[in-house]
Scaffold this motif. Structure first.
Motif, PDB file in Angstrom:
ATOM      1  N   SER A  79       0.849  -1.190   0.000  1.00  0.00           N
ATOM      2  CA  SER A  79       0.000   0.000   0.000  1.00  0.00           C
ATOM      3  C   SER A  79       0.890   1.247   0.000  1.00  0.00           C
ATOM      4  O   SER A  79       2.058   1.174   0.405  1.00  0.00           O
ATOM      5  N   HIS A 219      -2.566  -9.391  -0.697  1.00  0.00           N
ATOM      6  CA  HIS A 219      -3.177  -8.866  -1.926  1.00  0.00           C
ATOM      7  C   HIS A 219      -4.589  -8.331  -1.645  1.00  0.00           C
ATOM      8  O   HIS A 219      -4.975  -7.289  -2.173  1.00  0.00           O
ATOM      9  N   ARG A 221      -5.657  -6.931   0.987  1.00  0.00           N
ATOM     10  CA  ARG A 221      -5.636  -5.697   1.782  1.00  0.00           C
ATOM     11  C   ARG A 221      -4.877  -4.563   1.096  1.00  0.00           C
ATOM     12  O   ARG A 221      -5.016  -3.402   1.472  1.00  0.00           O
ATOM     13  N   ALA A 222      -4.022  -4.899   0.117  1.00  0.00           N
ATOM     14  CA  ALA A 222      -3.104  -3.909  -0.462  1.00  0.00           C
ATOM     15  C   ALA A 222      -3.861  -2.866  -1.280  1.00  0.00           C
ATOM     16  O   ALA A 222      -4.824  -3.198  -1.967  1.00  0.00           O
ATOM     17  N   THR A 223      -3.401  -1.602  -1.197  1.00  0.00           N
ATOM     18  CA  THR A 223      -4.151  -0.524  -1.861  1.00  0.00           C
ATOM     19  C   THR A 223      -3.336   0.295  -2.866  1.00  0.00           C
ATOM     20  O   THR A 223      -3.792   1.337  -3.324  1.00  0.00           O
ATOM     21  N   PRO A 225      -2.393   1.485  -6.390  1.00  0.00           N
ATOM     22  CA  PRO A 225      -3.218   1.341  -7.592  1.00  0.00           C
ATOM     23  C   PRO A 225      -2.688   0.201  -8.473  1.00  0.00           C
ATOM     24  O   PRO A 225      -1.485   0.071  -8.650  1.00  0.00           O
ATOM     25  N   ARG A 226      -3.583  -0.633  -8.959  1.00  0.00           N
ATOM     26  CA  ARG A 226      -3.176  -1.715  -9.853  1.00  0.00           C
ATOM     27  C   ARG A 226      -4.303  -1.973 -10.840  1.00  0.00           C
ATOM     28  O   ARG A 226      -5.479  -1.943 -10.461  1.00  0.00           O
ATOM     29  N   ASP A 230      -2.906  -6.456 -11.883  1.00  0.00           N
ATOM     30  CA  ASP A 230      -3.729  -7.033 -10.813  1.00  0.00           C
ATOM     31  C   ASP A 230      -3.837  -8.558 -10.965  1.00  0.00           C
ATOM     32  O   ASP A 230      -4.286  -9.061 -11.996  1.00  0.00           O
TER      33      ASP A 230
END
Ligand SMILES: *Cc1c(COP(=O)(O)O)cnc(C)c1O
Length: 392
Positions: A79, A219, A221-223, A225-226, A230
């Motif tokens: 994140s 993955h 929880r991760a923020t 940008p993707r 992704d």
């Protein structure tokens, strides 16, 4: 340019020589990537590719160079502002760090002299100091292609565990996969980054993320940008053997063939072959009277040897002589090693005589560019290859 007879010697540490079997496999007609034939291919490959990572978990295949898979590994589990622990082992570690910085991560950068790998004791010390667990990931380049130094991945895993730190473990195996022993599951690596054009003997254009269970949880929880990178839509489509975009079908044909070749030879034999060729190369370098850049024998790379030229002798001049006279490409000294180092790639589709041809080209090049040559390195390499039989 007129025709140069014989095969060009591509002895850079990637891209490597692509075997005829792989080239022929790629010359098949492209098929409908949403049809039944592709579905069977996709399923077979997504399953088969796990073997080289030594994992039973998913491997994401991107139509991208290794750099894309570096970015993918970071954006899928981290994140904005997350701290990551990274080590200056050489040019590739530095490039990965720059990507992390551009993505807005907070890099704890451990300086290095480009002659050593990641020190497990340093990993442990940094993690132990981080009592608040601000560090979310430890990122390591397994085989530093710019220096010929291989970091000890299991020892670093042990250091993370010993510090009782929950950080994710991200490893770049781009120039070690399929040439140096590597075990994603057994070594509890969370994300392994790979690419097609080195030990896997394919042209550039495919790269990989092997994704462990803890990484998949992160993955969620991760923020950061993707979108393109992704994992989620890819993993969903992969369930049925498909991809959420047009895959690089012909490179996948090549991957299927390369995996078959690695399976036929056997991974342990593949690793033993690389280790034997690397040792023969180092004996050649020592016989010439030149210095190997890697300072710690425990960290010698089995896929590439970086050789230092004596002060006042330009490594790039040597490379030019070897290219012009003998049609062989050697690896350039990267970044701060420019002109001071040349790199011999001995990975991928290589046998004893292709290695000896390579070393003969270097030896003639050294003499032609008036470098001091103590004795025949080719002779020393031949002795080693004679004495140490090819692994059965
Ligand atoms: C080659 C290499 C890369 C870069 O991969 P590209 O395919 O050029 O984007 C990254 N890391 C290592 C260790 C490499 O050897």
């Amino acid at each position: 340019m007129s025709y140069r007879a014989g095969r060009h010697f591509l002895q850079i540490p990637g891209p490597t020589n692509v075997p005829d079997r792989v080239l022929r496999a790629m010359a098949q007609p492209t098929i409908d990537h949403r049809g039944p034939e592709f579905k069977a291919l996709g399923r077979e490959l997504l399953d088969g590719v796990r073997e080289v990572f030594r994992t039973t978990r998913p491997v994401v295949i991107y139509p991208a160079s290794g750099t894309g898979a570096w970015e993918a590994a970071l954006v899928n589990v981290l994140s904005p502002g997350d701290r990551v622990l990274m080590f200056e082992t050489g040019h590739f570690a530095t490039l990965w760090k720059q990507i992390a910085e551009r993505l807005g991560l907070d890099v704890e950068w451990v300086p290095g002299d480009w002659r050593r790998g990641v020190d497990p004791a340093q990993v442990e010390a940094h993690l132990q100091e981080d009592r608040g667990h601000a560090i979310k990931a430890v990122c390591v380049v397994h085989n530093e292609t710019s220096t010929g130094v291989a970091s000890r991945i299991p020892a670093i895993r042990h250091a993370i565990d010993h510090a009782r730190h929950p950080a994710l473990y991200l490893v770049d195996t781009i120039s070690s996969l399929g040439s140096i022993d590597y075990r994603h599951d057994e070594w509890s690596v969370d994300v392994t980054v790979g690419a097609s054009q080195k030990g896997l003997m394919l042209p550039p254009g495919l790269s990989f993320n092997a994704v462990g269970g803890k990484a998949l949880a992160a993955h969620g929880r991760a923020t950061l940008p993707r979108a393109y990178w992704d994992w989620s839509p890819v993993l969903a489509a992969n369930e049925k053997g498909f991809f959420p975009y047009t895959p690089a079908t012909n490179l996948l044909y090549g991957l299927k063939e390369a995996l078959a070749m690695l399976r036929e030879e056997g991974l342990p034999q593949v690793f033993a072959r690389h280790a034997r060729h690397a040792e023969a190369t180092r004996r050649a370098v020592r016989a010439w009277g030149l210095e190997i850049l890697c300072a710690d024998p425990r960290e010698y790379s089995a896929s590439i040897t970086a050789v230092m030229t004596p002060p006042g002798h330009d490594a790039d001049r040597l490379r030019k002589v070897v290219l012009d006279r003998f049609d062989m490409s050697l690896g350039v000294g990267l970044a701060k090693l420019a002109g001071a180092v040349f790199r011999i790639g001995h990975l991928g589709d290589l046998n004893d005589l292709s290695l000896l041809g390579t070393l003969a080209g270097v030896e003639m090049g050294l003499r032609l560019s008036a470098m001091p040559v103590a004795a025949s390195g080719v002779e020393a390499a031949m002795r080693h290859l004679e004495e140490r039989a090819r692994p059965a």
